[in-house]
Design a protein around this motif. Sequence first.
Motif, PDB file in Angstrom:
ATOM      1  N   ALA A  23       0.824  -1.265  -0.123  1.00 22.86           N
ATOM      2  CA  ALA A  23       0.042  -0.143  -0.084  1.00 22.86           C
ATOM      3  C   ALA A  23       0.767   1.341   0.003  1.00 22.86           C
ATOM      4  O   ALA A  23       0.705   2.205  -0.706  1.00 22.86           O
ATOM      5  N   VAL A  24       1.996   1.224   0.841  1.00 22.83           N
ATOM      6  CA  VAL A  24       2.719   2.439   0.935  1.00 22.83           C
ATOM      7  C   VAL A  24       3.617   2.402  -0.159  1.00 22.83           C
ATOM      8  O   VAL A  24       4.194   3.588  -0.694  1.00 22.83           O
ATOM      9  N   TRP A  25       4.469   1.253  -0.563  1.00 21.79           N
ATOM     10  CA  TRP A  25       5.591   1.438  -1.480  1.00 21.79           C
ATOM     11  C   TRP A  25       5.106   0.262  -2.665  1.00 21.79           C
ATOM     12  O   TRP A  25       5.937  -0.639  -2.659  1.00 21.79           O
ATOM     13  N   LEU A  82       7.100   2.311   8.281  1.00 25.62           N
ATOM     14  CA  LEU A  82       6.099   2.476   7.517  1.00 25.62           C
ATOM     15  C   LEU A  82       4.661   2.593   8.344  1.00 25.62           C
ATOM     16  O   LEU A  82       4.625   1.583   9.202  1.00 25.62           O
ATOM     17  N   THR A  83       3.724   3.667   7.902  1.00 27.05           N
ATOM     18  CA  THR A  83       2.562   3.653   8.788  1.00 27.05           C
ATOM     19  C   THR A  83       1.503   3.858   7.210  1.00 27.05           C
ATOM     20  O   THR A  83       1.596   4.589   6.661  1.00 27.05           O
ATOM     21  N   ARG A  84       0.291   2.978   7.586  1.00 25.81           N
ATOM     22  CA  ARG A  84      -0.762   3.026   6.616  1.00 25.81           C
ATOM     23  C   ARG A  84      -1.237   4.312   6.650  1.00 25.81           C
ATOM     24  O   ARG A  84      -1.284   5.365   7.588  1.00 25.81           O
ATOM     25  N   ALA A 123      13.711  15.414   9.355  1.00 26.45           N
ATOM     26  CA  ALA A 123      13.444  16.165  10.491  1.00 26.45           C
ATOM     27  C   ALA A 123      12.422  15.256  11.226  1.00 26.45           C
ATOM     28  O   ALA A 123      12.397  15.443  12.439  1.00 26.45           O
ATOM     29  N   PHE A 124      11.675  14.304  10.759  1.00 31.81           N
ATOM     30  CA  PHE A 124      11.030  13.383  11.523  1.00 31.81           C
ATOM     31  C   PHE A 124      11.849  12.979  12.533  1.00 31.81           C
ATOM     32  O   PHE A 124      11.610  12.225  13.776  1.00 31.81           O
ATOM     33  N   TYR A 125      13.054  12.146  12.061  1.00 31.14           N
ATOM     34  CA  TYR A 125      13.901  11.570  13.068  1.00 31.14           C
ATOM     35  C   TYR A 125      14.590  12.403  13.836  1.00 31.14           C
ATOM     36  O   TYR A 125      15.101  12.017  14.965  1.00 31.14           O
TER      37      TYR A 125
HETATM   38  C1  LIG Z   1       6.870   8.884   8.053  1.00 34.89           C
HETATM   39  C2  LIG Z   1       5.824   8.072   8.647  1.00 34.89           C
HETATM   40  C3  LIG Z   1       6.420   6.748   8.897  1.00 34.89           C
HETATM   41  C4  LIG Z   1       5.429   8.877   9.765  1.00 34.89           C
HETATM   42  O1  LIG Z   1       4.491   7.891  10.593  1.00 34.89           O
HETATM   43  P1  LIG Z   1       3.153   8.177  11.624  1.00 34.89           P
HETATM   44  O2  LIG Z   1       2.769   7.040  12.150  1.00 34.89           O
HETATM   45  O3  LIG Z   1       2.409   9.205  11.121  1.00 34.89           O
HETATM   46  O4  LIG Z   1       4.369   8.983  12.641  1.00 34.89           O
HETATM   47  P2  LIG Z   1       3.926   9.512  14.219  1.00 34.89           P
HETATM   48  O5  LIG Z   1       2.184   9.525  14.312  1.00 34.89           O
HETATM   49  O6  LIG Z   1       4.649   8.811  14.943  1.00 34.89           O
HETATM   50  O7  LIG Z   1       4.259  10.968  14.135  1.00 34.89           O
HETATM   51  C5  LIG Z   1       3.648  12.113  13.390  1.00 34.89           C
HETATM   52  C6  LIG Z   1       4.332  13.426  13.319  1.00 34.89           C
HETATM   53  O8  LIG Z   1       5.586  13.185  12.874  1.00 34.89           O
HETATM   54  C7  LIG Z   1       5.411  14.395  11.776  1.00 34.89           C
HETATM   55  N1  LIG Z   1       5.997  13.953  10.314  1.00 34.89           N
HETATM   56  C8  LIG Z   1       5.729  12.911   9.661  1.00 34.89           C
HETATM   57  N2  LIG Z   1       6.516  12.899   8.546  1.00 34.89           N
HETATM   58  C9  LIG Z   1       7.449  14.051   8.884  1.00 34.89           C
HETATM   59  C10 LIG Z   1       8.602  14.412   7.947  1.00 34.89           C
HETATM   60  N3  LIG Z   1       8.599  13.772   6.659  1.00 34.89           N
HETATM   61  N4  LIG Z   1       9.180  15.441   8.550  1.00 34.89           N
HETATM   62  C11 LIG Z   1       8.698  15.967   9.477  1.00 34.89           C
HETATM   63  N5  LIG Z   1       7.782  15.786  10.420  1.00 34.89           N
HETATM   64  C12 LIG Z   1       7.098  14.608   9.987  1.00 34.89           C
HETATM   65  C13 LIG Z   1       4.131  14.706  11.375  1.00 34.89           C
HETATM   66  O9  LIG Z   1       3.614  15.761  11.059  1.00 34.89           O
HETATM   67  C14 LIG Z   1       3.263  14.512  13.009  1.00 34.89           C
HETATM   68  O10 LIG Z   1       3.425  15.405  13.683  1.00 34.89           O
HETATM   69  P3  LIG Z   1       2.402  15.881  14.832  1.00 34.89           P
HETATM   70  O11 LIG Z   1       2.496  14.865  15.888  1.00 34.89           O
HETATM   71  O12 LIG Z   1       3.186  17.237  15.369  1.00 34.89           O
HETATM   72  O13 LIG Z   1       1.242  15.895  14.417  1.00 34.89           O
HETATM   73  C15 LIG Z   1       4.826   7.825   7.622  1.00 34.89           C
HETATM   74  O14 LIG Z   1       4.291   9.236   7.112  1.00 34.89           O
HETATM   75  C16 LIG Z   1       4.943   7.221   6.626  1.00 34.89           C
HETATM   76  O15 LIG Z   1       4.682   5.924   6.386  1.00 34.89           O
HETATM   77  N6  LIG Z   1       5.571   7.590   5.301  1.00 34.89           N
HETATM   78  C17 LIG Z   1       5.655   7.003   4.144  1.00 34.89           C
HETATM   79  C18 LIG Z   1       6.834   6.096   4.214  1.00 34.89           C
HETATM   80  C19 LIG Z   1       7.932   6.439   4.470  1.00 34.89           C
HETATM   81  O16 LIG Z   1       8.583   7.539   4.050  1.00 34.89           O
HETATM   82  N7  LIG Z   1       8.702   6.031   5.610  1.00 34.89           N
HETATM   83  C20 LIG Z   1       9.943   6.570   6.228  1.00 34.89           C
HETATM   84  C21 LIG Z   1      11.230   5.903   5.735  1.00 34.89           C
HETATM   85  S1  LIG Z   1      12.689   6.134   6.287  1.00 34.89           S
END
Ligand SMILES: CC(C)(COP(=O)(O)OP(=O)(O)OC[C@H]1O[C@@H](n2cnc3c(N)ncnc32)[C@H](O)[C@@H]1OP(=O)(O)O)[C@@H](O)C(=O)NCCC(=O)NCCS
Length: 174
Positions: A23-25, A82-84, A123-125
């Motif tokens: 679904a994601v990839w 990955l999150t759906r 930034a997420f990490y």
């Molecule tokens: C990145 C991902 C794993 C985050 O999953 P998630 O379960 O929504 O994450 P969480 O709920 O723990 O955290 C969400 C927070 O992170 C933030 N966030 C998500 N992606 C972000 C990014 N690329 N940069 C900065 N912040 C981000 C959200 O805005 C949210 O912030 P908030 O809590 O202030 O609203 C998801 O968006 C995803 O599966 N993306 C597609 C696959 C991918 O790129 N995976 C990473 C591979 S390295």
Amino acid sequence: MSIEIEILSGDASWPRAKPLFDAVWPPDVVAALPWAGIAFAHAELWVLIETPQGIGCHVGLYRREAKWNERRVRVGGIGGVLTRADCRRRGFASVALNAAIQTLKDEGAMDFALLFCEPKNAAFYDDRGWTPFLGEVYAEQAGERVRFDAIAPHVFDLRRAPRQGVIDLCGLPW
Ligand SMILES: CC(C)(COP(=O)(O)OP(=O)(O)OC[C@H]1O[C@@H](n2cnc3c(N)ncnc32)[C@H](O)[C@@H]1OP(=O)(O)O)[C@@H](O)C(=O)NCCC(=O)NCCS
């Protein structure tokens, strides 16, 4: 809502996680990503978050005897975060990452955790305690040791805090 986290081992978990990966990839999305065509290791442990609609989040864990500046180090690899789409922004990835890090800490003797991500996810990490590794990374591809720079390395400090130098994954990347 209560969520259920499982930490499973081995390729047997793949059929449960596959729908989430599909679904994601899906192949057309992967083809456009910077890591398209790269051979990756298979995860040894799987952190899965179950929802009534199936697996909502996955984090893969790898353990590797690697080298940092020619010194042997035990690295905890993290990949396939990955999150759906319908489960995002509920903390699933954060909870799964924490469970993965806790698992590495519980095992002890782990020098640091390492993941690779696209710039858009850095930034997420960063927000979750990870730090960019500014040195070079080498890995195996097609049986050769090659520079691995398609996606950027980020470190979670455990016993060591590498920032510079050379990390040799001594095997396939994740
Ligand atoms: C990145 C991902 C794993 C985050 O999953 P998630 O379960 O929504 O994450 P969480 O709920 O723990 O955290 C969400 C927070 O992170 C933030 N966030 C998500 N992606 C972000 C990014 N690329 N940069 C900065 N912040 C981000 C959200 O805005 C949210 O912030 P908030 O809590 O202030 O609203 C998801 O968006 C995803 O599966 N993306 C597609 C696959 C991918 O790129 N995976 C990473 C591979 S390295």
